[in-house]
Design a protein around this motif. Structure first.
Motif, short mmCIF file in Angstrom:
data_model
loop_
_atom_site.label_atom_id
_atom_site.label_comp_id
_atom_site.label_asym_id
_atom_site.label_seq_id
_atom_site.Cartn_x
_atom_site.Cartn_y
_atom_site.Cartn_z
N ILE A 32 4.21 0.24 -1.55
CA ILE A 32 3.59 -0.84 -2.40
C ILE A 32 4.64 -2.20 -2.42
O ILE A 32 4.24 -3.15 -2.42
CB ILE A 32 3.00 -0.44 -3.56
CG1 ILE A 32 2.08 -1.45 -4.09
CG2 ILE A 32 4.43 -0.37 -4.68
CD1 ILE A 32 1.29 -0.97 -5.35
N PHE A 33 5.91 -1.83 -2.38
CA PHE A 33 6.86 -2.76 -2.82
C PHE A 33 6.89 -3.61 -1.28
O PHE A 33 7.72 -4.73 -1.50
CB PHE A 33 8.22 -2.28 -2.87
CG PHE A 33 8.29 -1.62 -4.33
CD1 PHE A 33 8.45 -2.46 -5.48
CD2 PHE A 33 8.35 -0.27 -4.55
CE1 PHE A 33 8.17 -1.85 -6.67
CE2 PHE A 33 8.58 0.20 -5.92
CZ PHE A 33 8.24 -0.60 -7.08
N SER A 52 3.32 -14.54 -2.13
CA SER A 52 4.27 -13.93 -3.08
C SER A 52 3.42 -14.04 -4.46
O SER A 52 3.44 -13.12 -5.25
CB SER A 52 5.39 -14.58 -3.32
OG SER A 52 6.25 -14.58 -2.20
N ASP A 53 2.76 -15.40 -4.54
CA ASP A 53 1.89 -15.46 -6.03
C ASP A 53 0.90 -14.54 -6.11
O ASP A 53 0.51 -13.97 -7.18
CB ASP A 53 1.57 -17.12 -6.03
CG ASP A 53 2.59 -17.82 -6.23
OD1 ASP A 53 3.89 -17.49 -6.56
OD2 ASP A 53 2.51 -19.12 -6.10
N ALA A 54 0.25 -14.37 -5.02
CA ALA A 54 -1.09 -13.49 -5.07
C ALA A 54 -0.66 -12.03 -5.07
O ALA A 54 -1.60 -11.42 -5.91
CB ALA A 54 -1.77 -13.70 -3.72
N TYR A 55 0.39 -11.53 -4.57
CA TYR A 55 0.73 -10.17 -4.75
C TYR A 55 1.67 -9.89 -5.90
O TYR A 55 1.93 -8.56 -6.40
CB TYR A 55 1.56 -9.67 -3.61
CG TYR A 55 1.63 -8.40 -3.24
CD1 TYR A 55 0.31 -7.63 -2.92
CD2 TYR A 55 2.45 -7.39 -3.23
CE1 TYR A 55 0.41 -6.37 -2.48
CE2 TYR A 55 2.81 -5.92 -2.92
CZ TYR A 55 1.68 -5.48 -2.68
OH TYR A 55 1.48 -4.26 -2.31
N PRO A 59 1.18 -9.88 -9.25
CA PRO A 59 0.62 -8.82 -10.48
C PRO A 59 0.72 -7.51 -9.74
O PRO A 59 0.93 -6.36 -10.63
CB PRO A 59 -0.93 -9.14 -10.40
CG PRO A 59 -0.96 -10.65 -10.24
CD PRO A 59 0.12 -10.80 -9.19
N THR A 60 0.57 -7.39 -8.69
CA THR A 60 0.61 -5.85 -7.97
C THR A 60 2.11 -5.39 -8.06
O THR A 60 2.11 -4.20 -8.35
CB THR A 60 0.29 -5.84 -6.51
OG1 THR A 60 -1.23 -6.34 -6.25
CG2 THR A 60 0.21 -4.58 -5.90
N ASN A 90 -6.39 -3.12 -2.06
CA ASN A 90 -5.64 -3.91 -2.93
C ASN A 90 -5.06 -5.21 -2.08
O ASN A 90 -5.18 -6.48 -2.58
CB ASN A 90 -4.83 -3.43 -3.96
CG ASN A 90 -4.10 -4.42 -4.89
OD1 ASN A 90 -4.54 -5.30 -5.64
ND2 ASN A 90 -2.63 -4.68 -4.51
N TRP A 91 -4.41 -4.76 -1.14
CA TRP A 91 -3.72 -5.84 -0.53
C TRP A 91 -4.92 -6.90 -0.04
O TRP A 91 -4.65 -8.44 0.29
CB TRP A 91 -2.75 -5.24 0.84
CG TRP A 91 -1.83 -6.27 1.48
CD1 TRP A 91 -0.75 -6.68 1.14
CD2 TRP A 91 -2.40 -7.08 2.48
NE1 TRP A 91 -0.38 -7.68 2.15
CE2 TRP A 91 -1.09 -7.82 3.00
CE3 TRP A 91 -3.26 -7.12 3.35
CZ2 TRP A 91 -1.17 -8.66 4.23
CZ3 TRP A 91 -3.33 -7.83 4.52
CH2 TRP A 91 -2.23 -8.67 4.87
N ASN A 92 -5.90 -6.11 0.79
CA ASN A 92 -7.10 -6.94 1.44
C ASN A 92 -7.73 -7.96 0.42
O ASN A 92 -8.45 -9.02 0.95
CB ASN A 92 -7.92 -5.94 2.14
CG ASN A 92 -7.19 -5.23 3.00
OD1 ASN A 92 -6.63 -5.62 3.92
ND2 ASN A 92 -7.80 -4.01 3.43
#
Length: 345
Positions: A100-101, A120-123, A125-126, A329-331
Motif C-alpha cells: 500500500i505504501f 500525493s494529496d489524493a492518496y 488519507p490512505t 481504493n487506488w482506483n
C-alpha cells in the motif's frame, strides 16, 4: 488587588520559564545529507525553526540517515520502536511491509510534478491510515525529491533501447517498470552505483536528477534519459505515542509549521530538475561544475509505450501485490487523476 495581579504575573512567568527549561525534545532522522531536501529543509526545520517558532517550547534534533549509516529500509521500524520520534523517508523503502505504501509513487505513471502533487494529496488519507496501523505513526507530510530518471553508461536513445539492459533500482515498482521494458532489475546500494556502472554490473541506474549530479554519476554514465520513472516521493511521520503526548497547542503549531515546510519543499523540487539536468548535460550550471552527458528526452512514441507498460505491468503487478481492496481504493482516489485503472492480470 495589585498584589494579586503581581502574584499571578509571577506565576505565569514561572510557568513560562519552566516550560522553556523543560521543552519537548523531538529526536529525528532525516534523509541524505548531500541533498537539498536535508540541507535546506529537513535539517534547518528541526535544528532551528521549531525552537524559534515555539519560543523554545519544542526543540528538534536531527541527523541524516546517511550520517547514521542507515539504509532507509529500517527507518520506520525505528520510529515504531521509539528510537526516533520523527522520521523523513521514502514510502518506497518501507513498502516491503505492505505494498500500500507504493501507491502514490508507482513507476512511470506521472510525468510532471503538478500531477504528482495531485496524486500525493489524493492518496494522503490512505497512507495516513497505513502509517498509523502498521507503524503506530502519525503521517504529517508528503514531499518530493527531484524526478527519478535513467542514467546509462552506453547509448540509449529511447525506451526501446532499455530492452536487455541491466538497470539499478531501489524499489519493487521501479523493478516492475524495468522488467516491463525488457530489462533486468538489479538492486545496488547508491554508494556502489559508480563502480557498478564502470564494471558493467549494471548498464543503467535509476535515481533523482540532483542525486545523480551531486554524486558525479556523469563521470561514468554517458546518456541521461529523462523519462520520469518515479518521483522519490518522501514522507514525514512521527511516533504516535510521542504525538499524543503533545498538547493541543503543540500539535497545532507543529502542523502549521510542517504545512509551510511542505509547500517550500514542493516549490524547490519543481525547479531542481531543470537545474540538475542542465548541469549534468553540460548546460548552464550555477551550483557546480557541468558534466557532459548526452541528454535524451522521451519521444511521443516512448510515452505511448510507457502508457501500455504502466497499465499492463506496473499497475497490474502492484494490484496483485496489494490486493483487491487496496487496488479498489487506488482506483477511487488516484485513478481518476491519471485516467488509469489498477487491475491484477
Amino acid at each position: 488587588m495589585k498584589r494579586l495581579a503581581t502574584t499571578l504575573g509571577a506565576l505565569a512567568l514561572t510557568a513560562t520559564s519552566a516550560m522553556a527549561d523543560s521543552p519537548v525534545v523531538l529526536n529525528a532522522v532525516g534523509t541524505w545529507s548531500s541533498l537539498t531536501n536535508f540541507q535546506k529543509h529537513e535539517e534547518p526545520f528541526f535544528n532551528q525553526r521549531l525552537n524559534e517558532a515555539s519560543g523554545g517550547n519544542i526543540v528538534g534534533k536531527i541527523q541524516s540517515q546517511s550520517g547514521l549509516g542507515l539504509k532507509g529500509f529500517e527507518i520506520m521500524r525505528l520510529v515504531k520502536n521509539g528510537v526516533f520520534d520523527f522520521a523523513f523517508g521514502l514510502p518506497g523503502y518501507v513498502a516491503a511491509e505492505n505494498a500500500i505504501f507504493e501507491g502514490a509513487d508507482l513507476s512511470s505513471l506521472t510525468q510532471d510534478i503538478e500531477t504528482q502533487r495531485k496524486v500525493s494529496d489524493a492518496y494522503f488519507p490512505t497512507l495516513e491510515a497505513a502509517f498509523a496501523d502498521i507503524y503506530n505513526a502519525k503521517l504529517l507530510m508528503l514531499y518530493p525529491f527531484p524526478s527519478q530518471t535513467l542514467w546509462c553508461n552506453g547509448e540509449v536513445n529511447g525506451i526501446a533501447d532499455l530492452d536487455g539492459k541491466k538497470i539499478r533500482v531501489y524499489s519493487t515498482t521501479l523493478g516492475d517498470f524495468v522488467e516491463g521494458v525488457g530489462g533486468t532489475s538489479v538492486t545496488v546500494a547508491f554508494s556502489e552505483v559508480i563502480p557498478a556502472l564502470e564494471k558493467g554490473v549494471v548498464d543503467c541506474a535509476i535515481t533523482g536528477t540532483m542525486s545523480a549530479y551531486t554524486a558525479k554519476w556523469n563521470q561514468v554514465a554517458t546518456h541521461a534519459y529523462t523519462l520520469r520513472v518515479g518521483w522519490g516521493l518522501a514522507f514525514g511521520a512521527m511516533n504516535m505515542d510521542k504525538w499524543n503526548s503533545l498538547s493541543a497547542d503543540q500539535q497545532s503549531l507543529l502542523q502549521t509549521e510542517i504545512a509551510t515546510l511542505t509547500e517550500a519543499m514542493w516549490a524547490e523540487t519543481a525547479t531542481e530538475d531543470d537545474v540538475a539536468i542542465s548541469c549534468i548535460t553540460g548546460g548552464a550550471c550555477e551550483v557546480g561544475e557541468p558534466g557532459s552527458m548526452t541528454l535524451v528526452e522521451p519521444s511521443a512514441e516512448d510515452l505511448a509505450l510507457r502508457d501500455t507498460i504502466a497499465t499492463e505491468v506496473v499497475l497490474a503487478r502492484w494490484a496483485e501485490r496489494c490486493g483487491e481492496d487496496c487496488a479498489a481504493n487506488w482506483n477511487e482516489t488516484v485513478g481518476p487523476i491519471l485516467g488509469l485503472t489498477a487491475a491484477a492480470k
